[in-house]
Design a protein around this motif. Sequence first.
Motif, PDB file in Angstrom:
ATOM      1  N   TRP A 213       0.832  -1.209   0.000  1.00 17.87           N
ATOM      2  CA  TRP A 213       0.000   0.000   0.000  1.00 17.87           C
ATOM      3  C   TRP A 213       0.866   1.259   0.000  1.00 17.87           C
ATOM      4  O   TRP A 213       0.582   2.231  -0.698  1.00 17.87           O
ATOM      5  CB  TRP A 213      -0.924  -0.007   1.231  1.00 17.87           C
ATOM      6  N   GLN A 214       1.922   1.190   0.807  1.00 16.35           N
ATOM      7  CA  GLN A 214       2.813   2.345   0.846  1.00 16.35           C
ATOM      8  C   GLN A 214       3.477   2.582  -0.520  1.00 16.35           C
ATOM      9  O   GLN A 214       3.601   3.717  -0.974  1.00 16.35           O
ATOM     10  CB  GLN A 214       3.890   2.137   1.914  1.00 16.35           C
ATOM     11  N   ALA A 215       3.910   1.466  -1.173  1.00 21.54           N
ATOM     12  CA  ALA A 215       4.546   1.598  -2.490  1.00 21.54           C
ATOM     13  C   ALA A 215       3.567   2.151  -3.510  1.00 21.54           C
ATOM     14  O   ALA A 215       3.922   3.006  -4.341  1.00 21.54           O
ATOM     15  CB  ALA A 215       5.076   0.237  -2.951  1.00 21.54           C
ATOM     16  N   ARG A 216       2.324   1.644  -3.470  1.00 22.48           N
ATOM     17  CA  ARG A 216       1.333   2.144  -4.413  1.00 22.48           C
ATOM     18  C   ARG A 216       1.047   3.625  -4.181  1.00 22.48           C
ATOM     19  O   ARG A 216       0.927   4.406  -5.128  1.00 22.48           O
ATOM     20  CB  ARG A 216       0.034   1.353  -4.281  1.00 22.48           C
ATOM     21  N   ASP A 217       0.985   3.997  -2.909  1.00 26.42           N
ATOM     22  CA  ASP A 217       0.767   5.410  -2.601  1.00 26.42           C
ATOM     23  C   ASP A 217       1.921   6.262  -3.122  1.00 26.42           C
ATOM     24  O   ASP A 217       1.713   7.356  -3.667  1.00 26.42           O
ATOM     25  CB  ASP A 217       0.618   5.603  -1.090  1.00 26.42           C
ATOM     26  N   GLN A 218       3.149   5.749  -2.960  1.00 24.23           N
ATOM     27  CA  GLN A 218       4.313   6.490  -3.433  1.00 24.23           C
ATOM     28  C   GLN A 218       4.305   6.617  -4.957  1.00 24.23           C
ATOM     29  O   GLN A 218       4.612   7.681  -5.509  1.00 24.23           O
ATOM     30  CB  GLN A 218       5.597   5.802  -2.973  1.00 24.23           C
ATOM     31  N   VAL A 219       3.946   5.494  -5.645  1.00 22.61           N
ATOM     32  CA  VAL A 219       3.887   5.526  -7.101  1.00 22.61           C
ATOM     33  C   VAL A 219       2.824   6.514  -7.584  1.00 22.61           C
ATOM     34  O   VAL A 219       3.051   7.310  -8.501  1.00 22.61           O
ATOM     35  CB  VAL A 219       3.619   4.120  -7.663  1.00 22.61           C
ATOM     36  N   GLU A 220       1.654   6.453  -6.954  1.00 18.34           N
ATOM     37  CA  GLU A 220       0.585   7.357  -7.362  1.00 18.34           C
ATOM     38  C   GLU A 220       0.970   8.807  -7.098  1.00 18.34           C
ATOM     39  O   GLU A 220       0.715   9.690  -7.918  1.00 18.34           O
ATOM     40  CB  GLU A 220      -0.707   7.005  -6.621  1.00 18.34           C
TER      41      GLU A 220
ATOM     42  N   ARG B 169       1.477  11.615  -9.900  1.00 19.87           N
ATOM     43  CA  ARG B 169       0.800  12.913  -9.857  1.00 19.87           C
ATOM     44  C   ARG B 169       1.816  14.058  -9.926  1.00 19.87           C
ATOM     45  O   ARG B 169       1.604  15.046 -10.628  1.00 19.87           O
ATOM     46  CB  ARG B 169      -0.048  13.024  -8.585  1.00 19.87           C
ATOM     47  N   ASP B 170       2.932  13.861  -9.183  1.00 19.77           N
ATOM     48  CA  ASP B 170       3.970  14.896  -9.214  1.00 19.77           C
ATOM     49  C   ASP B 170       4.581  15.027 -10.616  1.00 19.77           C
ATOM     50  O   ASP B 170       4.837  16.134 -11.101  1.00 19.77           O
ATOM     51  CB  ASP B 170       5.076  14.569  -8.202  1.00 19.77           C
TER      52      ASP B 170
END
Length: 721
Positions: A144-151, A155-156
Motif C-alpha cells: 500500500w505504501q509503495a502504491r501510494d508512493q507511485v501514485e 501525480r507529481d
Amino acid sequence: MAGVPHPTGDDVSRAGAQQYAAEWARAVRRFGFVPLSAAETERLLLVHTVRLAQALRAEPFSGQPAEDVGRALVEAHLAEPRMLEWSVRALGENLAARVVPSRTVTADTGERVAGLQGALAAGFARALRDRTFLQQERIARSAWQARDQVERALRDSEARFRAVFTGAAIGIGIADVDGRIIEVNQSFADMLGYSVDELRQVDVTSLFHADDAAGMWELYQGLIEGKHDSIRVEKRYHRKDGSSLWTDLAVSLVRQDDGRPRFTVAKIEDITERYALQQRLRFQAQHDPLTGLPNRTLFFETLGRILDTAGPDQRIGVCFLDLDGFKAINDSLGHDLGDKLLVVIARRLADCVADHGHLVARMGGDEFVVLVDGGAGLDDAVAVADAALAAVATPVQIGDQQLTVSAIVGIVECPAGETSASELMKAADTTLYWAKAEGRGRWAVYDPERSARDIARSALAAKLPAALDRGEFVLRYQPIVSLLEGRMLAVEALVRWQHPELGLLGPDRFIGLAEETGLIVRLGEWVLRQACHDAEQWRRRFPDARLVVSVNLAARQADDPAIVDTVADVLASSGLPAELLQLELTESAVMGTAGEPLRALHRLAALGVRLAIDDFGTGYSNLAYLRRLPIHCLKLAGPFVEGIRGEDAVTVADHRDERIVDALVRLAHALELWVTAEAVETGVQAERLRALRCDTGQGRLFGAPVPADRIAARLAGTEAA
C-alpha cells in the motif's frame, strides 16, 4: 550462559540432558539453515531440554512450558517442519528415558509426555501462524505504501510535465501516428499564429513548407514506421498568415508496451532571426565586399560541385581575366577611384553573361573569373572571353574622369570528367600568363603541349644552380679556320649541359633560362675560366699555334661592373696571354652601350683582349656607332652565309645576300676589323666567301664542336680537319 537454568541433580540428569540437547542440535542443523553457531544452538536447546524435563515432573502438570518451547523455536528461526517432527518424536522416545531419573517415573509419565508433545506442536504452530500473519501484514502495508508512493510520484510527474509543457518557451506538440495533432502548448500556437484549439483540428503535414514538404513527410514516415526513434533538422513551417518560420525541430517517437509506435512528441524553436543572420554571414563569407560578386570561396565551391556531379559528356570552361593598367590608375588617381572602377567592371562582366547563367567571381585585386558551365565547346568559352574583353574595353566615366582599361583572358575548356578544380585553375593561370606575354586586349587558349614544355623548362631552370655546383656543364670547341690558308686560327668555346637524365643538352635549352634567372653571370664566368685553362694547355703544348679561344659574353655579364676585374683575374690565374682571348658580344648588347659599359669595353681592350661582335647584321647595325667601339672582329650572321648557294640554286635573294656580305666585309676592312663568317657548311660557300675576301670561316665544313682533347689532337696533326 547467563540466564540459562542448569539441570539439578534432583529431577534432571545432567549428562542425559546434555546428550539430548546435542542430538537435538545436530538434527536442527541437518534439516535446514540455522542462524546460530553450533555451540549457540546446543546451549539454546539444552535450556529447552531442561524446561521440558522439569515440566514432565512438575506438580501440578501443565503443557504450557512445552508450548512456550515451541514458540521459542519459531522465534529463534528454527522453523523447519522436519525439525518439529524430529523434536516431537524425540520428546516421546528419549526425554523421559535419558533426562528424567528412573526413580521419578510414574504411571502417568506417558500421558504427560503426550501432553507435552501436543503442547510443543501447538506452540510451534501458533507461533508460525502469528509470524506468517505478521509478515503478510507487513507485505500488505509495504504494498500500500509503495502504491501510494507511485501514485504520488505519478501525480507529481504529471504536474511537473504540465508545468513544463504549459510554460515552456519552445513549442511542444504531441501527435498520433496518423499525423493528427493531439495537444500543443501555447508557445507552439504563438509561433505559428494559431490558437491551441485550431491546431488540435489540423494535420501535421499541412504545416510543412511547400519546398520542404516531400522531405519532411519522408522523415516523418520513417519515424512513425519505427525506422528512427528521433530526428532533428532545421525546417520551415507555414504560419497562419502565410509567412515562413524557420525552426530547429526535434521529434521523438513514443512506443507502446509491445514496441509499436504510439505517438510523436515535437519540440520546435524559432530560429528565423538566427537563420537570417547565418544567411547574411554566409553571403558575406562567399561574396566580395566591394563588388558584390561571388568570391574565390564560392567560386571553388561551385566548381567543385559541378565537377563532382558532372555527366560523362559534360564540358566546362574557365575564362580567367586580368585587367591591364589597373595598377597605374590606382597609383596615379588613388585607390578610391580604382575601387569605383572595379565596381563598374564587375557589373559589366556580370551583365554580359547574365543571359547564359555563367558564374562571374572576383578572385582578388583586378582578377576576375567566369565559369562557363554547360557550354558546347571551346567556341562558347571564346565567345564569353570576347564579350568580357568588349565589356572591359568600353570607357568608364567616373566623376570628371574618363578611364579606359583593357584586359587579358586565359581560356581553359575541357571535359568536366577529365580535370579537377586545382588542375583547371592552374591551367587558367598559365594561359593568362601566355596571353599577358602576347600583349593587351587579347585572349589565349590553354595548350597542354605548350604547358608541358613550360613545365619542363621550369624544371630545368630549377636544376641549373645545382648542376653548376655539381660540375655538369662541359665545353665543346668549334674551329675557326683561315679561308685563305685553311689553317685553324681560333676556336669558339660552346657550353653544353651533361644532364644526368636528358643527356647532352645544347645551349638553346638552357642559356635563355640562365639569363632569366641571373645564373648566366656565374655560368659565364665558369665558361671563361675553363676555356682559358684549356687554351693555356694548348699554348704550352703547341706554342707556335697561337690559337685564340673565343668566349661568348652575355649582355648581363657585359653590364656587370666587375667584368674587367673578372677577366683580369681569369687571365692571371690561367696564365693565358690576353691576346689569345677573344670575347664575343651580341650586336644588341654592344650597340646600345653608353657610360660605364662602354668604358668597360675600352678597359677590356686595354688588357689586350680581343673583342668581337657576334651575329653582326641582325641587330641595330649602327655603323656610325661602330667606329667608336674598340672592336677587333665582326662575325657575320649565319643567315647571310646560308643565302650563298651554288650555281644550281641561285636566286635573287642569293645575289642580295652575297652583295650584303660583300658590303659588310668591305665595311669591316675599312674599319680595320677582322671578319669571320659563321654557318659555313659547303665548299661553294667557302669559295665565294674567300672570293669576297672574308678572313675566316666557322661551321660544319671546318668541324663540329668537339672536346678540348680533340682540338689538341688536331693541333698535333693526328686528327684530320
